[in-house]
Design an enzyme around this catalytic site. Structure first.
Site, short mmCIF file in Angstrom:
data_model
loop_
_atom_site.label_atom_id
_atom_site.label_comp_id
_atom_site.label_asym_id
_atom_site.label_seq_id
_atom_site.Cartn_x
_atom_site.Cartn_y
_atom_site.Cartn_z
N GLY A 85 -58.79 -40.36 9.95
CA GLY A 85 -57.52 -39.76 11.10
C GLY A 85 -57.43 -40.93 12.33
O GLY A 85 -58.13 -42.70 12.07
N LYS A 139 -61.79 -38.68 2.60
CA LYS A 139 -62.01 -37.59 2.02
C LYS A 139 -60.80 -37.50 1.04
O LYS A 139 -60.69 -36.82 0.05
CB LYS A 139 -62.70 -36.76 1.72
CG LYS A 139 -62.40 -35.58 3.01
CD LYS A 139 -62.95 -34.33 2.91
CE LYS A 139 -62.17 -33.17 4.20
NZ LYS A 139 -64.01 -32.34 4.14
N SER A 164 -55.55 -36.14 11.71
CA SER A 164 -54.66 -36.47 12.25
C SER A 164 -52.53 -36.70 12.40
O SER A 164 -51.49 -36.59 13.47
CB SER A 164 -54.86 -38.40 12.74
OG SER A 164 -55.90 -38.68 13.27
N ALA A 186 -50.71 -34.26 13.86
CA ALA A 186 -50.13 -33.84 15.22
C ALA A 186 -48.74 -34.43 16.00
O ALA A 186 -48.20 -34.81 15.13
CB ALA A 186 -51.13 -34.93 16.40
N GLU A 230 -46.12 -30.75 28.94
CA GLU A 230 -47.08 -29.99 27.70
C GLU A 230 -47.31 -28.59 28.69
O GLU A 230 -47.98 -28.89 30.20
CB GLU A 230 -47.92 -30.18 26.36
CG GLU A 230 -47.23 -30.98 25.24
CD GLU A 230 -47.46 -30.76 24.62
OE1 GLU A 230 -48.98 -30.72 24.17
OE2 GLU A 230 -47.11 -32.18 23.69
N HIS A 234 -53.59 -22.19 19.20
CA HIS A 234 -52.48 -22.60 19.80
C HIS A 234 -51.20 -21.46 19.42
O HIS A 234 -51.83 -20.40 19.09
CB HIS A 234 -51.96 -23.73 18.38
CG HIS A 234 -50.51 -24.38 19.08
ND1 HIS A 234 -49.33 -23.51 19.30
CD2 HIS A 234 -50.72 -25.72 19.49
CE1 HIS A 234 -48.49 -24.71 20.10
NE2 HIS A 234 -49.55 -25.99 20.24
N ARG A 255 -54.02 -22.92 27.12
CA ARG A 255 -53.09 -23.22 25.97
C ARG A 255 -54.14 -21.27 25.74
O ARG A 255 -53.57 -20.33 25.02
CB ARG A 255 -54.00 -23.02 24.63
CG ARG A 255 -52.76 -24.44 24.11
CD ARG A 255 -53.61 -25.23 22.94
NE ARG A 255 -51.92 -26.50 23.62
CZ ARG A 255 -51.80 -27.54 22.26
NH1 ARG A 255 -53.01 -27.50 22.18
NH2 ARG A 255 -51.22 -28.17 22.58
N HIS A 288 -56.76 -23.67 16.07
CA HIS A 288 -55.74 -25.27 15.72
C HIS A 288 -56.12 -26.27 16.50
O HIS A 288 -56.52 -27.12 15.58
CB HIS A 288 -54.63 -25.20 17.19
CG HIS A 288 -53.84 -26.28 17.38
ND1 HIS A 288 -53.03 -27.15 16.84
CD2 HIS A 288 -53.95 -26.86 18.85
CE1 HIS A 288 -52.51 -28.08 16.59
NE2 HIS A 288 -53.03 -28.12 18.53
N GLU A 341 -62.64 -35.20 16.88
CA GLU A 341 -62.45 -34.02 17.06
C GLU A 341 -64.12 -33.39 16.20
O GLU A 341 -64.13 -32.51 16.88
CB GLU A 341 -61.68 -33.14 16.34
CG GLU A 341 -61.27 -31.82 16.57
CD GLU A 341 -60.14 -30.78 15.49
OE1 GLU A 341 -59.83 -31.74 15.38
OE2 GLU A 341 -60.46 -30.04 15.83
N ARG A 382 -58.80 -27.19 25.28
CA ARG A 382 -58.91 -29.22 25.73
C ARG A 382 -56.85 -28.26 26.65
O ARG A 382 -57.06 -28.16 26.20
CB ARG A 382 -58.61 -29.22 24.09
CG ARG A 382 -58.41 -30.48 23.74
CD ARG A 382 -58.00 -30.77 22.85
NE ARG A 382 -57.31 -30.09 21.79
CZ ARG A 382 -56.04 -30.36 21.51
NH1 ARG A 382 -54.61 -31.82 22.20
NH2 ARG A 382 -55.17 -29.46 20.62
N SER A 402 -55.89 -34.58 22.83
CA SER A 402 -57.17 -35.40 21.79
C SER A 402 -56.75 -36.60 20.92
O SER A 402 -57.63 -36.91 20.28
CB SER A 402 -56.93 -34.17 20.51
OG SER A 402 -56.16 -33.56 20.53
C1 SIN Z 1 -48.79 -29.36 19.73
O1 SIN Z 1 -47.72 -30.77 19.97
O2 SIN Z 1 -48.36 -28.42 20.46
C2 SIN Z 1 -50.12 -30.22 19.41
C3 SIN Z 1 -50.12 -31.01 20.18
C4 SIN Z 1 -51.84 -30.60 20.66
O3 SIN Z 1 -52.26 -29.86 20.22
O4 SIN Z 1 -52.38 -31.89 21.80
#
Ligand code: SIN
Length: 523
Positions: free
Chosen positions: A17, A38, A46, A49, A116, A232, A278, A339, A363, A374, A379
């Protein structure tokens, strides 16, 4: 079993990742490194995202604001020093990523910045609209492939770490053709991802089985914060369909959460409504559904305009279109799905674990950045900043080969394992966004007994098709034990019997074997 092949290498990165690839590139500036994955390069978690990477990039923003937002989302359990490192070093790492060829979306001659949940400023860079992870993985993969100091082995299933006298000596695993391989090395970085895959409703791909966390735990490393799991709030919720992620950035651009009657219920739960942290939005949805007899809730972005949404979120739109939905003209049924896992292998701010020569980033690591919850899009930044630091620590680590390869030559039997479906049901019923004491006690008792032997099996005792099951069993158990132990509600850990935070619990929990250590935070 085929004969065991042995490779001796100066350093190993496990995981392909963003954290693994970025660490490998930093390490390769000064040394040779083997990267194991793997799956295949460009095939990691990753790359799913969507939202972007949070970083202070605009003169109206400031690292102190990013620092504060992270601490507030983390509900009092972040390690302030780790967060300081994240926000201060983040801009430099992102600049390096751009120098490696990464192209973020532009708005005029500036990089676009979105917002966000729980961010006080616009600071999320994105690429390809909603394809940020994929674009970063592509950029890094290309560089890794071109680098003569980096050797890549794909489809390698790591099974266990070899440690002696609290120092790492190597790692065992399987090649795709079932050849067992022992890799002798005294510098190993785990960047193997999280374990949100223990839940049936998840935004994660199948591979999110926390492999590195379990291998490190079995080798005796301290693991921390597993009780904090992020759900999420807005995964697509259509019966029979995978819980596809509808990025928080859609709410960041102004979409609402509504019920069947078009009511914006989040105003009852938090002043920031849809852009609350979240865990708050997730519980807001569940609470509103309880009040309305389980009626669905929707993401409503129609007022933002079809053309804008098509351009800004091409990947999400394409997925929805295949299901006969359109972000610009339909309300999209959504609900919470697991999530991100905040906990993992306990590290310091240099990626060092409690085992000499063993490092962790991304992670699978728990450096104290996320606390109990978080902050969105932190991340990817964490992956860059802390994998870079871990690579630098590895470069400095005294590389005299640890000759004591004493292995676990004992006769532990693998405790009876739960099947994947049974495990997922257990996780959903007991470890979801709303927990209660009775269930936590029951499930943690079951696993406390099972985990006592630490699954401490001889090398290659488990064949590849049983490794994921072992990992998910161990992680469900460890999560249950830490969740039962934490007698309060905070961030991603909410229990109905004690629904508020308790200042006495302003501590992080570490677990080694089945021993729990509470580490008080004094910030
Ligand atoms: C998202 O796009 O909502 C996920 C991004 C994140 O988990 O930081």
């Amino acid at each position: 079993m085929k004969n065991i092949i042995e490779w001796k290498v100066p350093a190993v990165v496990v995981g392909m990742g963003i954290a693994g690839l970025f660490a490998a590139l930093r390490f390769a500036q000064e040394g040779e490194v083997l990267v194991l994955g793997k799956g295949q390069l460009e095939d990691s978690n990753s790359q799913h995202a969507q939202g972007g990477i949070a970083v202070v990039w605009d003169f109206e923003d400031h690292i102190s604001f990013h620092f504060e937002d992270t601490l507030i989302a983390g509900a009092g359990l972040c390690d302030p020093e780790a967060v300081r490192v994240l926000v201060e070093e983040g801009p430099e790492r992102v600049s390096e990523l751009i120098a490696l060829g990464m192209e973020f979306d532009h708005c005029g001659d500036q990089l676009c910045l979105t917002v966000e949940g729980a961010h006080s400023h616009r600071r999320i860079l994105h690429a390809g609209g909603d394809a940020t992870g994929r674009k970063i993985v592509q950029t890094l993969s290309e560089r890794v492939r071109q680098n003569p100091r980096i050797k890549i082995v794909e489809n390698f299933l790591a099974s266990d770490l070899i440690a002696a006298n609290s120092k790492i000596c190597g790692i065992n695993g399987w090649l795709k053709d079932l050849t067992p391989v022992r890799i002798v090395s005294n510098r190993i970085l785990l960047a193997t991802g999280g374990f949100a895959g223990i839940f049936p409703e998840t935004t994660n791909p199948l591979g999110a089985t926390g492999d590195g966390i379990v291998m490190a735990w079995e080798a005796g490393a301290a693991i921390s914060d597993l009780e904090f799991i992020q759900f999420h709030p807005t995964a697509l919720s259509i019966p029979g369909q995978a819980r596809f992620l509808i990025s928080e950035a859609v709410r960041g651009e102004g979409a609402f959460l509504v019920d069947e009657n078009g009511y914006r219920f989040m105003q009852e739960y938090h002043p920031k409504c849809e852009l609350a942290p979240r865990d708050v939005v997730t519980r807001g949805i569940l609470s509103h559904q309880r009040k309305t007899n389980g009626k669905p809730v929707f993401l409503d972005a129609r007022h933002l305009g079809e053309e804008f949404l098509k351009k800004r979120f091409p990947g999400i739109n394409e997925h929805l279109n295949k299901l006969g939905l359109n972000l610009g003209t339909d309300r999209i049924p959504v609900g919470p799905a697991s999530h991100y896992t905040m906990g993992g292998i306990h590290t310091d701010t240099h990626g060092k674990t409690s085992i000499g020569g063993l490092y962790a980033a991304g992670e699978c690591a728990s450096a104290g950045i996320h606390g109990a919850n978080r902050l969105a899009s932190n991340s990817l930044l964490e992956s860059l900043v802390f994998s870079y630091r871990a690579a630098e620590s590895m470069l400095k680590y005294n590389s005299i080969q640890n000759s004591d390869m004493a292995e676990n030559e004992h006769s532990w039997e693998l405790p009876q394992q739960f099947e994947y479906e049974v495990l997922q049901k257990m996780a959903a019923e007991n470890l979801g966004p709303v927990r209660d004491s009775e269930n936590l006690k029951r499930i943690s008792d079951i696993f406390r007994e099972k985990l006592r032997g630490k699954y401490n099996l001889p090398a290659f005792a488990l064949l590849p098709d049983t490794l994921a099951q072992r990992n998910l069993n161990a992680l469900t158990g460890l999560t249950a034990i830490l969740a039962e132990s934490r007698k309060e509600s905070r961030g991603g850990h909410f229990r109905t019997d004690i629904p508020a935070p308790d200042p006495k619990w302003k501590c992080r929990q570490k677990i080694q074997g089945t021993e729990i250590l509470q580490v008080q935070l004094d910030n």
